[in-house]
Design a protein around this motif. Structure first.
Motif: not given
Length: 304
Positions: A201-219
């Motif tokens: 994502y090219g950002g810190n944790v807060g910036e990652v969590r700002g992206h829709e669907g990020y949990k799918k990527v985490l998983r």
């Protein structure tokens, strides 16, 4: 027990400092300005776990032959420096010397074995947040200091217990593992997984969590690691995918990690742990036939 700590950075500084303070027969294999500072005034340690003190090893040198043969050697360096470190410490190693790597990554002993002389080669993991403030000064501002180590075959050489006792006596919480491969994969899931997600994502944790669907990527990232671990014989529980996603949600928004910081600060890729951490997953995926698309995407992006 004659114990050497090879590499007096953030990890080696805390470990070596604790051993030296405890009165253990501790030696530092260290180079450059750090060596000069330690020879002149000892190693200054400021640790939330161990306190503040000046540690003075039995000897500090960048010449392994000068330090002599050891009963145990802890290897504390970055992954990109591991091969050179193994060759440098060879004169300290005999057939009954225990060597314990404390590096980011997984299956480190497999990389080291062809380079080192015959020895008792373990694997180890450490939890500590510490850094070199300046030459001769190591700081640990928060967190715990814990080491787990063990033999890949599950055996328990007598010296392994002696080494654990020395660490416990130095104030470091130490555990001998019967399945160090599985323990290493569990830590690797968090460390490598976070690195991939932040870089993707090219950002810190807060910036990652700002992206829709990020949990799918985490998983998906976590599933790649767990599937590879299982393909390589470590029965990592599949519920660790859920634990990884849950753990990421609890991190402070400003959180980054060292690999992401290094890769985005302009450091050449070969002077970071990119290949040692994310590249290793790509290699493991190809060896086992497990697809690792997120790891491959990040690796290709930065390995230029």
């Amino acid at each position: 027990m004659k114990i050497a700590v090879a590499g007096i950075g953030g990890i080696g500084g805390i470990l070596g400092g604790a051993l030296a303070k405890s009165g253990a027969d501790a030696y530092f294999y260290v180079r450059g300005e750090n060596l000069k500072a330690i020879r002149n005034g000892g190693l200054k340690v400021d640790s939330i776990t161990l306190g503040s003190f000046i540690a003075r090893p039995k000897a500090a040198s960048d010449n392994a032959e000068e330090l002599g043969a050891m009963d145990a050697v802890f290897v504390c360096c970055k992954g990109y420096a591991l091969e050179a470190m193994c060759r440098g410490i060879a004169p300290m190693i005999e057939s009954d010397t225990i060597v314990v790597p404390l590096l980011n990554g997984v299956e480190i002993s497999g990389f080291m074995r062809p380079i080192l002389p015959s020895c008792i080669l373990a694997d180890g993991i450490i939890w500590v947040f510490s850094h070199i403030e300046e030459p001769g000064h190591v700081v640990q501002n928060y967190g715990k200091c814990k080491i787990i180590f063990g033999m890949s075959d599950g055996s328990r050489p007598e010296k392994l217990g002696e080494l654990a006792s020395a660490l416990d006596g130095a104030g470091i919480d130490t555990q001998i593992s019967d399945d160090i491969a599985l323990d290493s994969w569990k830590k690797y899931l968090s460390m490598c997984g976070n690195s991939v997600v932040l870089c993707y994502y090219g950002g810190n944790v807060g910036e990652v969590r700002g992206h829709e669907g990020y949990k799918k990527v985490l998983r998906s990232v976590a599933e790649e690691i767990v599937t590879v671990a299982r393909a390589k014989g470590s029965e990592m529980p599949v519920e660790y995918v859920d634990k990884f996603v849950e753990g990421f949600s609890k991190l402070a928004p400003e959180t980054i990690n060292s690999l992401y910081r290094d890769l985005t600060s302009g450091k050449p890729a070969d002077k970071t742990e990119l290949r040692h951490i994310i590249g290793r997953m790509v290699e493991f995926g190809r060896q086992t036939g497990v697809p690792t698309p997120y790891h491959e995407a990040v690796y290709k992006r930065f390995a230029k």
